[in-house]
Scaffold this motif. Structure first.
Motif, PDB file in Angstrom:
ATOM      1  N   ARG A 212       0.732  -1.220  -0.017  1.00  0.00           N
ATOM      2  CA  ARG A 212      -0.045  -0.015   0.096  1.00  0.00           C
ATOM      3  C   ARG A 212       0.782   1.148   0.117  1.00  0.00           C
ATOM      4  NH1 ARG A 212      -5.260   1.581   1.424  1.00  0.00           N
ATOM      5  NH2 ARG A 212      -5.520   3.535   1.875  1.00  0.00           N
ATOM      6  N   ARG A 213       1.743   1.449   1.099  1.00  0.00           N
ATOM      7  CA  ARG A 213       2.621   2.573   1.008  1.00  0.00           C
ATOM      8  C   ARG A 213       3.413   2.718  -0.345  1.00  0.00           C
ATOM      9  NH1 ARG A 213       2.206   5.011   6.005  1.00  0.00           N
ATOM     10  NH2 ARG A 213       1.559   3.838   7.698  1.00  0.00           N
ATOM     11  N   GLU A 216       1.308   4.040  -2.802  1.00  0.00           N
ATOM     12  CA  GLU A 216       0.851   5.539  -2.877  1.00  0.00           C
ATOM     13  C   GLU A 216       2.122   6.546  -2.805  1.00  0.00           C
ATOM     14  OE1 GLU A 216      -2.619   5.354   0.766  1.00  0.00           O
ATOM     15  OE2 GLU A 216      -0.112   5.191   1.439  1.00  0.00           O
ATOM     16  N   SER A 217       3.266   5.926  -2.609  1.00  0.00           N
ATOM     17  CA  SER A 217       4.308   6.642  -2.860  1.00  0.00           C
ATOM     18  C   SER A 217       4.712   6.953  -4.352  1.00  0.00           C
ATOM     19  CB  SER A 217       5.417   6.142  -1.990  1.00  0.00           C
ATOM     20  OG  SER A 217       6.852   6.805  -2.203  1.00  0.00           O
TER      21      SER A 217
END
Length: 293
Positions: A212-213, A216-217
């Motif tokens: 997820r991160r 998103e990044s």
């Protein structure tokens, strides 16, 4: 880094402008593509499991018998969920007792949960031909003996939720979503049924739960790089592109073809299977930085 990229993208969804083949040739091309992709993509059952474990919410739908006569008995909403080995592969849902779902599942416990990959905020996943997994099954109320475990799990996955529940505990009921059927919808709208046994027996991808991160990044910082990659390796000019999946075998990009205005799915494989999340982060960042010009 030991995890270099192949110098190409694998197109999973052929743009309309490239579909200029006879039926026989097109079928042969699709067969070859599927065989090639098998080397660089997770098996369908593992894809479905990775998607469930990589997300923390889905579209939950229950049946409202009171609205059956109107022809619109289905009621759906975004529903946060958590997973715990105590209820292996079965999402745990927190339902407000005053909302429509609570009333519906008293009459009809069979529900559905559709889980989409993560997309940028301005792009609704239902408006993009993006892969998704659809679960159907009954929901069962979780007993008081397990509430502490549920609350601590929710707070870990959804920080601050425990405080919200504690203030209004009497307003919430927690349910186990008991998976009965699994369907994986590909970006070409082809739906593949997966047996529940096969789904549960699949090993958990080591990268997907932490993706997820990473996603998103990448989408926040490297939008230009992703469109450049579609051009360089996929030979398609895109007006925008975003990352929507990362796993041990590679990552997935969705790009919008400037010429046809169709969304096209791309697959970029790692050189070999990876298991270390930090190596994936570093390699993906280094690769995207090279294209962010």
């Amino acid at each position: 880094s030991p995890y270099n990229m192949y110098g190409r993208l694998l197109r999973l969804r052929t743009p309309a402008r490239l579909q200029r083949y006879s039926t026989e040739v097109a079928a042969q091309q699709e067969e070859n593509t599927d065989e090639e992709l098998a080397k660089y993509c997770l098996p369908v059952a593992e894809k479905a499991k990775a998607l469930l474990f990589s997300r923390i919410s889905g579209t939950f739908t229950s049946v409202a018998m009171s609205r059956a006569e109107s022809g619109q008995p289905l009621y759906g909403s975004i529903m946060p969920y958590v997973l715990h080995e105590r209820w292996y592969c079965h999402p745990i849902l927190a339902v407000r007792k005053e909302e429509q779902h609570a009333e519906n599942i008293k009459d009809v416990p069979k529900t559905s949960l559709v889980v989409y990959p993560l997309t940028p905020k301005h792009i609704a996943p239902k408006n993009v031909p993006i892969p998704r997994v659809n679960f159907t099954g009954n929901v069962e109320l979780i007993g008081e003996d397990d509430l502490e475990l549920v609350l601590s799990t929710y707070d870990r996955v959804h920080p601050g939720s425990r405080a919200i529940f504690s203030r209004d505990m009497d307003r919430f009921a927690f349910y186990e979503f008991q998976i009965g059927d699994v369907y994986y919808m590909k970006s070409n709208a082809k739906m593949e049924p997966i047996s529940v046994e096969d789904f549960k027996q699949q090993k958990e991808d080591p990268i997907a739960p932490f993706s997820r991160r990473i996603i998103e990044s990448a989408n926040a910082d490297y939008g230009l790089a992703l469109t450049n990659m579609c051009k360089e390796y996929g030979n398609i000019d895109t007006s925008e592109a975003f990352l929507f999946g990362v796993d041990r075998l590679g990552f997935d990009i969705m790009g919008k073809d400037i010429e046809t205005e169709e969304w096209v799915e791309f697959r970029m494989p790692w050189e070999r299977s990876v298991t270390d999340v930090e190596d994936v982060k570093a390699t993906l960042k280094q690769t995207l930085q090279g294209f962010n010009k």
